[in-house]
Design a protein around this motif. Structure first.
Motif, mmCIF file in Angstrom:
data_model
loop_
_atom_site.group_PDB
_atom_site.id
_atom_site.type_symbol
_atom_site.label_atom_id
_atom_site.label_comp_id
_atom_site.label_asym_id
_atom_site.label_seq_id
_atom_site.Cartn_x
_atom_site.Cartn_y
_atom_site.Cartn_z
ATOM 1 N N CYS A 131 0.842 -1.201 0.000
ATOM 2 C CA CYS A 131 0.000 0.000 0.000
ATOM 3 C C CYS A 131 0.879 1.254 0.000
ATOM 4 O O CYS A 131 1.844 1.340 0.754
ATOM 5 N N CYS A 134 0.213 3.099 3.897
ATOM 6 C CA CYS A 134 0.710 2.475 5.133
ATOM 7 C C CYS A 134 1.908 1.558 4.887
ATOM 8 O O CYS A 134 2.589 1.153 5.831
ATOM 9 N N CYS A 155 -4.519 0.319 0.111
ATOM 10 C CA CYS A 155 -5.318 -0.726 0.755
ATOM 11 C C CYS A 155 -6.624 -0.143 1.319
ATOM 12 O O CYS A 155 -6.757 1.076 1.458
ATOM 13 N N CYS A 158 -6.765 2.544 4.034
ATOM 14 C CA CYS A 158 -6.241 3.891 3.747
ATOM 15 C C CYS A 158 -6.940 4.599 2.586
ATOM 16 O O CYS A 158 -6.669 5.771 2.335
HETATM 17 ZN ZN LIG Z 1 -2.753 1.045 3.596
#
Ligand SMILES: [Zn+2]
Length: 231
Positions: A131, A134, A155, A158
């Motif tokens: 991602c 993150c 992801c 997020c």
């Molecule tokens: Zn993420």
């Protein structure tokens, strides 16, 4: 013409339409040939002296979808790679693509493999291993957002504020897997119809973003797929 040693080259074949002796079926599109040509340092075009076919891909020629797909492969390469830049790896990819088109029972699955492999070879493979926000790996999550311009994914924890198409974890796994496989591994890999469909939009938009135009062959394939043209 696309060659392993010189990349894409353009040329002329004097008397090409008449001289079956010198050119035979070697000037037909989507043919694997052995060719002899002359080139000059200050000229763009080479002069084809003679050529002979190595593989003519007869089945591919007789089915309109596969034929359109072969042109699509060639158009993508034309859009991503400049003239006169040697790229034996991409030559091998095109040859593999045409040989598989002749044999395989799933041309749309093959097209996704070809697309992912070719963007990877061109240096544009999306950062789909983790991602963007993150930094966590992609295993175990069901959905991701694909950021077309950045070639990155986000992801579900997020992606609230990020616009873009959503793709499943299964598609992300295919995106990550294809570049790591050799020809045999690619031949064995099965892609589910859902992933074929999902990546169709995302990857072709992504390729279009990097090449700056829609391919005529792709429009043609879509028209066949959605019940338009019949052979
Ligand atoms: Zn993420």
């Amino acid at each position: 013409m696309f060659t392993p040693e010189y990349g894409r080259i353009r040329g002329i074949a004097r008397g090409g339409s008449r001289s079956r002796k010198r050119f035979g079926a070697g000037l037909d599109p989507l043919t694997h040939i052995q060719m002899h040509f002359r080139s000059w340092e200050n000229r763009d075009l080479v002069r084809l002296e003679f050529c002979e076919p190595i593989e003519t891909f007869t089945l591919l020629r007789n089915e309109v979808l596969r034929f359109g797909m072969g042109f699509y492969f060639a158009e993508i390469i034309g859009g991503l790679f400049p003239e006169r830049e040697a790229n034996p790896e991409v030559f091998e990819l095109l040859l593999w693509g045409l040989q598989r088109l002749e044999l395989c029972d799933d041309p749309h699955g093959l097209a996704r493999k070809f697309e992912i492999k070719v963007i990877s070879m061109a240096g544009y493979h999306p950062q789909s291993g983790a991602c963007r926000v993150c930094g966590k790996g992609t295993g175990g999550k069901t959905n991701f957002r694909f950021l077309l311009e950045a070639g990155e994914i986000i992801c579900p924890d997020c992606y609230n504020d990020f616009p873009g198409p959503t793709i499943t974890g299964e598609s992300v796994a295919i995106l990550n897997r294809v570049p790591t496989l050799g020809w045999e591994g690619l031949n064995r890999l099965r892609i589910s119809p859902r992933v074929i469909e999902e990546l169709d939009g995302v990857i072709s938009d992504y390729i279009r973003y990097h090449t700056g135009g829609k391919f005529r062959s792709k429009t043609f394939i879509e028209s066949i797929r959605h019940g338009g043209t019949r052979a």
